[in-house]
Scaffold this motif. Structure first.
Motif, mmCIF file in Angstrom:
data_model
loop_
_atom_site.group_PDB
_atom_site.id
_atom_site.type_symbol
_atom_site.label_atom_id
_atom_site.label_comp_id
_atom_site.label_asym_id
_atom_site.label_seq_id
_atom_site.Cartn_x
_atom_site.Cartn_y
_atom_site.Cartn_z
ATOM 1 N N ALA A 6 0.854 -1.288 0.105
ATOM 2 C CA ALA A 6 0.036 -0.014 -0.073
ATOM 3 C C ALA A 6 0.877 1.255 -0.112
ATOM 4 O O ALA A 6 1.618 1.311 1.040
ATOM 5 N N GLU A 7 1.141 1.815 -1.074
ATOM 6 C CA GLU A 7 1.649 3.097 -1.292
ATOM 7 C C GLU A 7 1.375 4.096 -2.363
ATOM 8 O O GLU A 7 1.162 3.532 -3.576
ATOM 9 N N ASP A 8 1.031 5.060 -2.043
ATOM 10 C CA ASP A 8 0.373 6.062 -3.043
ATOM 11 C C ASP A 8 1.388 6.603 -4.109
ATOM 12 O O ASP A 8 0.900 7.131 -5.212
ATOM 13 N N ASP A 9 2.639 6.601 -3.913
ATOM 14 C CA ASP A 9 3.733 7.116 -4.902
ATOM 15 C C ASP A 9 3.864 5.876 -5.729
ATOM 16 O O ASP A 9 4.281 4.635 -5.538
ATOM 17 N N SER A 10 3.357 6.041 -7.008
ATOM 18 C CA SER A 10 3.350 5.062 -7.969
ATOM 19 C C SER A 10 4.804 4.498 -8.404
ATOM 20 O O SER A 10 4.906 3.444 -8.621
ATOM 21 N N LEU A 11 5.718 5.152 -8.439
ATOM 22 C CA LEU A 11 7.198 4.906 -8.779
ATOM 23 C C LEU A 11 7.643 3.812 -7.669
ATOM 24 O O LEU A 11 8.212 3.062 -7.794
ATOM 25 N N LEU A 12 7.455 4.394 -6.377
ATOM 26 C CA LEU A 12 8.066 3.549 -5.154
ATOM 27 C C LEU A 12 7.025 2.259 -5.216
ATOM 28 O O LEU A 12 7.677 1.287 -5.032
ATOM 29 N N ARG A 13 6.018 2.294 -5.298
ATOM 30 C CA ARG A 13 5.062 1.182 -5.430
ATOM 31 C C ARG A 13 5.351 -0.111 -6.209
ATOM 32 O O ARG A 13 5.373 -0.844 -6.084
ATOM 33 N N GLU A 14 5.550 0.608 -7.646
ATOM 34 C CA GLU A 14 5.957 -0.291 -8.653
ATOM 35 C C GLU A 14 7.373 -0.858 -8.580
ATOM 36 O O GLU A 14 7.885 -2.055 -8.981
ATOM 37 N N GLY A 15 8.192 -0.132 -8.072
ATOM 38 C CA GLY A 15 9.725 -0.427 -7.849
ATOM 39 C C GLY A 15 9.835 -1.187 -6.788
ATOM 40 O O GLY A 15 10.459 -2.293 -6.892
ATOM 41 N N LEU A 16 9.094 -1.116 -5.697
ATOM 42 C CA LEU A 16 8.993 -2.113 -4.629
ATOM 43 C C LEU A 16 8.593 -3.488 -5.065
ATOM 44 O O LEU A 16 9.129 -4.599 -4.930
ATOM 45 N N ALA A 17 7.361 -3.568 -5.976
ATOM 46 C CA ALA A 17 6.886 -4.645 -6.406
ATOM 47 C C ALA A 17 7.943 -5.485 -7.380
ATOM 48 O O ALA A 17 8.027 -6.686 -7.288
ATOM 49 N N LEU A 18 8.575 -4.616 -8.117
ATOM 50 C CA LEU A 18 9.753 -5.403 -9.185
ATOM 51 C C LEU A 18 10.832 -6.010 -8.272
ATOM 52 O O LEU A 18 11.322 -7.037 -8.515
ATOM 53 N N LEU A 19 11.122 -5.373 -7.261
ATOM 54 C CA LEU A 19 12.141 -5.572 -6.407
ATOM 55 C C LEU A 19 11.812 -7.091 -5.634
ATOM 56 O O LEU A 19 12.824 -7.909 -5.815
ATOM 57 N N LEU A 20 10.936 -6.992 -5.155
ATOM 58 C CA LEU A 20 10.361 -8.218 -4.362
ATOM 59 C C LEU A 20 10.178 -9.490 -5.413
ATOM 60 O O LEU A 20 10.443 -10.659 -5.167
ATOM 61 N N LYS A 107 11.997 5.244 4.562
ATOM 62 C CA LYS A 107 11.988 4.795 2.882
ATOM 63 C C LYS A 107 13.315 4.606 2.394
ATOM 64 O O LYS A 107 13.682 4.011 1.683
ATOM 65 N N GLU A 108 14.155 5.380 3.193
ATOM 66 C CA GLU A 108 15.677 5.728 2.587
ATOM 67 C C GLU A 108 16.313 4.102 2.575
ATOM 68 O O GLU A 108 17.112 3.879 1.921
ATOM 69 N N ARG A 109 15.653 3.445 3.724
ATOM 70 C CA ARG A 109 16.280 2.052 3.692
ATOM 71 C C ARG A 109 15.742 1.096 2.507
ATOM 72 O O ARG A 109 16.641 0.009 2.401
ATOM 73 N N VAL A 110 14.659 1.474 1.844
ATOM 74 C CA VAL A 110 14.556 0.638 0.557
ATOM 75 C C VAL A 110 15.511 0.349 -0.231
ATOM 76 O O VAL A 110 15.795 -0.662 -0.883
ATOM 77 N N GLY A 111 16.426 1.570 -0.343
ATOM 78 C CA GLY A 111 17.504 1.633 -1.357
ATOM 79 C C GLY A 111 18.666 0.893 -1.032
ATOM 80 O O GLY A 111 19.343 0.378 -1.597
ATOM 81 N N ARG A 112 18.832 0.318 0.316
ATOM 82 C CA ARG A 112 19.660 -0.273 0.831
ATOM 83 C C ARG A 112 19.052 -1.817 0.748
ATOM 84 O O ARG A 112 18.574 -2.431 1.889
ATOM 85 N N VAL A 113 19.107 -2.603 -0.473
ATOM 86 C CA VAL A 113 18.277 -3.532 -0.494
ATOM 87 C C VAL A 113 18.464 -4.699 0.536
ATOM 88 O O VAL A 113 17.559 -5.255 0.782
ATOM 89 N N GLU A 114 19.785 -4.928 0.836
ATOM 90 C CA GLU A 114 20.097 -6.037 1.617
ATOM 91 C C GLU A 114 19.239 -5.812 2.795
ATOM 92 O O GLU A 114 18.863 -6.752 3.690
#
Length: 219
Positions: A6-20, A107-114
């Protein structure tokens, strides 16, 4: 692992989905608001929900409110909350029902993938993952006569890492000390805070977080 985002920022939402999905995790739904999120939880019965704190319509506490409601509807649902910055009142509200299967990350932790994936798996497995910045602010915003002042600087370091959800081995590695030293510090922490010691990580983190919540309420 079945996940709803659940994320209203479409870029972050889709980026999370792709990452996972790249990690072979099953993202069963992505949503951009609290109502759609709760509907997705009801429909898909996910193992984990990743939720933004601020969502439409007011962009205040809709995400936290929805996360609390989702756990009421589906007891045991693991929730990983994402926030752009530390929002202590919201963190305390979410944690008030207990710390198991909960995470609160910037949210900055998302960029630190591990780090992000480690936190996600820890929460899914029943643990806790609290952002170090959140822990740091909870630790410092206490009254001068709070019980935390009885802790030594090293014990405060250990307590902060415990509250993040780290186990004894990880704490020892982070602080460059032995596991025996960590165990001794933990015994001292529980004694000084009048908390019963327990070697099970989930219960010990819950006890620490309950203490932090109490000191935050009294601050």
């Amino acid at each position: 692992m079945r996940i709803v985002i659940a994320e209203d920022d479409s870029l972050l939402r889709e980026g999370l989905a792709l990452l996972l999905r790249a990690e072979s995790l099953d993202v069963v739904a992505t949503t951009d608001g609290p109502e759609a999120f709760l509907a997705a939880v009801d429909e898909h019965k996910p193992d984990v929900a990743i939720v933004d704190v601020r969502m439409p319509p007011t962009h205040t506490d809709e995400g936290i409110t929805a996360a609390v409601e989702a756990r009421r509807r589906q007891p045991g649902l693991a929730v990983l909350v994402l926030s752009a910055y530390v929002e202590q009142a919201f963190a305390t509200e979410l944690l008030s029902g207990g710390a198991a299967r909960l995470g609160y990350l910037l949210k900055e932790r998302v960029g630190r993938v591990e780090e992000f994936l480690s936190a996600l798996h820890r929460v899914a497995e029943g643990g806790t993952a609290i952002d170090p910045e959140v822990v740091g602010q909870l630790l410092t915003r206490t009254r001068p006569d709070a019980a935390l002042n009885r802790l030594s600087p090293r014990e405060r370091d250990v307590l902060a890492l415990m509250a993040e959800g780290l186990g004894n081995t990880a704490i020892a590695e982070r602080l460059f000390v032995t596991e025996g030293a960590v165990h001794k510090h933990i015994r001292n922490i529980f004694s000084k805070l009048d908390l019963p010691p327990d070697d099970r990580a989930d219960r010990r983190v819950t006890a620490v977080l309950r203490y932090l919540e109490d000191t935050q309420r009294r601050a």
